[in-house]
Design a protein around this motif. Structure first.
Motif, PDB file in Angstrom:
ATOM      1  N   PHE A  35    -114.645 -31.280 -24.459  1.00 44.98           N
ATOM      2  CA  PHE A  35    -113.266 -30.800 -25.311  1.00 44.98           C
ATOM      3  C   PHE A  35    -112.487 -32.116 -25.870  1.00 44.98           C
ATOM      4  O   PHE A  35    -112.457 -32.803 -25.075  1.00 44.98           O
ATOM      5  N   ILE A  36    -112.776 -32.107 -27.267  1.00 50.54           N
ATOM      6  CA  ILE A  36    -111.939 -33.417 -27.807  1.00 50.54           C
ATOM      7  C   ILE A  36    -110.870 -33.304 -28.669  1.00 50.54           C
ATOM      8  O   ILE A  36    -110.074 -34.267 -28.986  1.00 50.54           O
ATOM      9  N   PHE A  37    -110.273 -31.807 -28.779  1.00 54.47           N
ATOM     10  CA  PHE A  37    -108.920 -31.728 -29.345  1.00 54.47           C
ATOM     11  C   PHE A  37    -108.393 -30.326 -29.156  1.00 54.47           C
ATOM     12  O   PHE A  37    -109.243 -29.264 -29.156  1.00 54.47           O
ATOM     13  N   ILE A  38    -107.136 -30.132 -28.763  1.00 54.89           N
ATOM     14  CA  ILE A  38    -106.484 -29.125 -28.478  1.00 54.89           C
ATOM     15  C   ILE A  38    -105.285 -28.951 -29.197  1.00 54.89           C
ATOM     16  O   ILE A  38    -104.419 -29.885 -29.049  1.00 54.89           O
ATOM     17  N   ASP A  39    -104.971 -28.036 -30.041  1.00 54.33           N
ATOM     18  CA  ASP A  39    -103.813 -27.770 -30.885  1.00 54.33           C
ATOM     19  C   ASP A  39    -103.144 -26.659 -30.526  1.00 54.33           C
ATOM     20  O   ASP A  39    -103.556 -25.441 -30.345  1.00 54.33           O
ATOM     21  N   HIS A  40    -101.952 -26.792 -30.065  1.00 56.92           N
ATOM     22  CA  HIS A  40    -100.920 -25.446 -29.494  1.00 56.92           C
ATOM     23  C   HIS A  40    -100.221 -25.025 -30.803  1.00 56.92           C
ATOM     24  O   HIS A  40     -99.278 -25.771 -31.377  1.00 56.92           O
ATOM     25  N   MET A  41    -100.548 -23.787 -31.174  1.00 57.10           N
ATOM     26  CA  MET A  41    -100.029 -23.224 -32.475  1.00 57.10           C
ATOM     27  C   MET A  41     -98.729 -22.441 -31.696  1.00 57.10           C
ATOM     28  O   MET A  41     -98.910 -21.411 -31.164  1.00 57.10           O
ATOM     29  N   GLY A  42     -97.519 -22.860 -32.285  1.00 57.03           N
ATOM     30  CA  GLY A  42     -96.352 -22.053 -31.959  1.00 57.03           C
ATOM     31  C   GLY A  42     -95.843 -22.423 -30.433  1.00 57.03           C
ATOM     32  O   GLY A  42     -96.340 -23.202 -29.891  1.00 57.03           O
ATOM     33  N   PRO A  43     -95.196 -21.145 -30.056  1.00 56.42           N
ATOM     34  CA  PRO A  43     -94.858 -19.905 -30.587  1.00 56.42           C
ATOM     35  C   PRO A  43     -93.848 -20.260 -31.831  1.00 56.42           C
ATOM     36  O   PRO A  43     -93.011 -21.008 -31.630  1.00 56.42           O
ATOM     37  N   GLU A  44     -94.242 -19.436 -32.950  1.00 56.08           N
ATOM     38  CA  GLU A  44     -93.345 -19.461 -34.130  1.00 56.08           C
ATOM     39  C   GLU A  44     -93.309 -18.393 -34.856  1.00 56.08           C
ATOM     40  O   GLU A  44     -94.202 -17.522 -34.793  1.00 56.08           O
ATOM     41  N   LYS A  45     -91.931 -17.963 -35.344  1.00 54.36           N
ATOM     42  CA  LYS A  45     -91.771 -16.915 -35.940  1.00 54.36           C
ATOM     43  C   LYS A  45     -92.197 -17.035 -37.394  1.00 54.36           C
ATOM     44  O   LYS A  45     -92.056 -18.018 -37.950  1.00 54.36           O
ATOM     45  N   LEU A  46     -93.045 -15.900 -37.837  1.00 55.23           N
ATOM     46  CA  LEU A  46     -93.405 -15.780 -39.159  1.00 55.23           C
ATOM     47  C   LEU A  46     -92.844 -14.812 -39.791  1.00 55.23           C
ATOM     48  O   LEU A  46     -92.872 -13.544 -39.206  1.00 55.23           O
ATOM     49  N   GLY A  47     -92.572 -14.794 -41.161  1.00 57.43           N
ATOM     50  CA  GLY A  47     -92.077 -13.825 -41.911  1.00 57.43           C
ATOM     51  C   GLY A  47     -90.517 -13.886 -42.077  1.00 57.43           C
ATOM     52  O   GLY A  47     -90.018 -14.699 -41.470  1.00 57.43           O
ATOM     53  N   PRO A  48     -89.866 -13.273 -42.870  1.00 51.69           N
ATOM     54  CA  PRO A  48     -90.407 -11.982 -44.021  1.00 51.69           C
ATOM     55  C   PRO A  48     -91.055 -12.912 -45.370  1.00 51.69           C
ATOM     56  O   PRO A  48     -91.750 -12.172 -46.022  1.00 51.69           O
ATOM     57  N   GLU A  49     -90.702 -14.140 -45.417  1.00 57.24           N
ATOM     58  CA  GLU A  49     -91.586 -14.710 -46.449  1.00 57.24           C
ATOM     59  C   GLU A  49     -92.555 -16.121 -46.230  1.00 57.24           C
ATOM     60  O   GLU A  49     -93.437 -16.225 -46.869  1.00 57.24           O
ATOM     61  N   LYS A  50     -92.450 -16.669 -44.820  1.00 50.50           N
ATOM     62  CA  LYS A  50     -93.256 -17.532 -44.359  1.00 50.50           C
ATOM     63  C   LYS A  50     -94.358 -17.140 -43.728  1.00 50.50           C
ATOM     64  O   LYS A  50     -94.207 -16.578 -42.697  1.00 50.50           O
ATOM     65  N   TYR A  51     -95.793 -17.266 -44.169  1.00 50.26           N
ATOM     66  CA  TYR A  51     -96.715 -16.742 -43.290  1.00 50.26           C
ATOM     67  C   TYR A  51     -97.784 -18.001 -43.222  1.00 50.26           C
ATOM     68  O   TYR A  51     -97.799 -18.906 -43.937  1.00 50.26           O
ATOM     69  N   MET A  52     -98.847 -17.940 -42.609  1.00 48.06           N
ATOM     70  CA  MET A  52     -99.868 -18.537 -42.253  1.00 48.06           C
ATOM     71  C   MET A  52    -100.962 -18.646 -43.242  1.00 48.06           C
ATOM     72  O   MET A  52    -101.408 -17.650 -43.768  1.00 48.06           O
ATOM     73  N   ASP A  53    -101.164 -20.003 -43.842  1.00 44.57           N
ATOM     74  CA  ASP A  53    -102.004 -19.877 -45.014  1.00 44.57           C
ATOM     75  C   ASP A  53    -102.698 -21.330 -44.855  1.00 44.57           C
ATOM     76  O   ASP A  53    -102.186 -22.213 -45.476  1.00 44.57           O
ATOM     77  N   VAL A  54    -103.715 -21.413 -44.285  1.00 46.26           N
ATOM     78  CA  VAL A  54    -104.553 -22.776 -44.135  1.00 46.26           C
ATOM     79  C   VAL A  54    -105.756 -22.608 -44.866  1.00 46.26           C
ATOM     80  O   VAL A  54    -106.546 -21.852 -45.082  1.00 46.26           O
ATOM     81  N   ASP A  55    -105.659 -23.461 -46.212  1.00 49.27           N
ATOM     82  CA  ASP A  55    -106.712 -23.390 -47.138  1.00 49.27           C
ATOM     83  C   ASP A  55    -108.112 -23.864 -46.725  1.00 49.27           C
ATOM     84  O   ASP A  55    -108.259 -24.393 -45.573  1.00 49.27           O
TER      85      ASP A  55
END
Length: 291
Positions: A35-55
């Motif tokens: 295991f070389i990398f661990i990224d903790h996502m959130g906890p984070e509220k999404l919406g009503p205008e901000k959503y997840m978009d990883v291009d």
């Protein structure tokens, strides 16, 4: 998920049998098993205008394991996968010689909805013999994972081997990842149940190790392979992970991992010159960071 900014390292410390720090990599421990990398996502509220978009962005030399606790993601990649990721399932993308992908909030979750996104994006370095393999993708539902109860705690074997069980998630090296949710306080002793280097990620709650309390958001790494013991407080959620370390050092730059630094340099040029495969119908592009 694109590793555009490596986790900011907080002061790591030695408390006796364990090293303590903020996930990996941190100053005193760059890898735990493969295991070389661990990224903790959130906890984070999404919406009503901000959503997840990883291009669209690339990976080589690793497998990304996505494990959600809350929320949903649509994964699309250059080998033709389109997969809705839900809590409890395991999604493993083996990058090998090169793959690109995107991660976005599903369209039906965008219509003014407000919800919590919470989970982990984990990178597992591939053994040198298969670093250049063809990319693969696997989706395993939560119902397929081995689960059991012991000492008032619920265990799930997310990946690899442990506690006499085997996860259906395909792996290319000896590793383990186990979710532990403590319904009651108990003593966790993993000697004989897991093999190799051992990391303990505290998702919620706290543990006591070597007479010191360690809270959520931290990671402990046992200084002894194959064993560690700690007291787990009621309501705590842990992720245990690790395994046999790889024989060679790994180089990491942005989303590229390799045992050969020249392979990293070639991947950088290929991404800048747009020679990587593309996600069908997607023309987004995350530029190579200059650092």
């Amino acid at each position: 998920m694109s590793n555009t900014d490596l986790i900011i390292e907080e002061r790591s410390r030695d408390i006796g049998d364990f090293l303590v720090g903020r996930l990996i990599p941190f100053r005193k421990k760059r890898m735990v098993g493969p295991f070389i990398f661990i990224d903790h996502m959130g906890p984070e509220k999404l919406g009503p205008e901000k959503y997840m978009d990883v291009d669209q962005h690339p990976h080589i030399g690793l497998a990304t394991l996505t494990y959600l606790l809350e929320g949903e993601i649509i994964h699309r990649d250059s080998i033709g996968t389109e997969q809705r990721i839900r809590p409890g399932s395991v999604n493993l993308m083996v990058a090998g010689k090169g793959v690109t992908h995107t991660e976005r909030t599903p369209e039906d979750k965008r219509k003014g909805n407000v919800f919590t996104m919470h989970g982990y994006q984990i990178w597992i370095a591939l053994p040198r013999a298969v670093e250049d393999m063809a990319p693969e993708f696997y989706h395993i539902s939560g119902e397929e994972l081995p689960a059991w109860t012991a000492n008032g705690a619920d265990f799930t074997l997310v990946a690899g081997k442990g506690f006499g069980k085997v996860s259906p998630v395909p792996t290319h090296s000896d590793l383990f990842m186990v979710s532990v949710k403590a319904g009651e306080s108990f003593g966790l002793d993993i000697a004989g149940n897991l093999e190799g280097e051992i990391g303990i990620c505290i998702v919620t709650g706290k543990v006591k190790a070597c007479d010191q309390e360690v809270g959520a958001g931290n990671m402990l790494v046992s200084k002894l392979d194959n064993q560690c013991a700690l007291e787990v407080e009621k309501g705590t959620h842990l992720l245990l992970f690790g395994g046999a370390p790889l024989e060679e050092e790994r180089h990491i730059y942005w989303n590229f991992v390799s045992s050969d630094s020249q392979t990293i340099e070639k991947a950088k040029r290929d991404w800048e010159e747009k020679r990587f495969p593309k996600v069908a119908g997607d023309n987004t592009y995350v530029p190579l960071p200059k650092k």
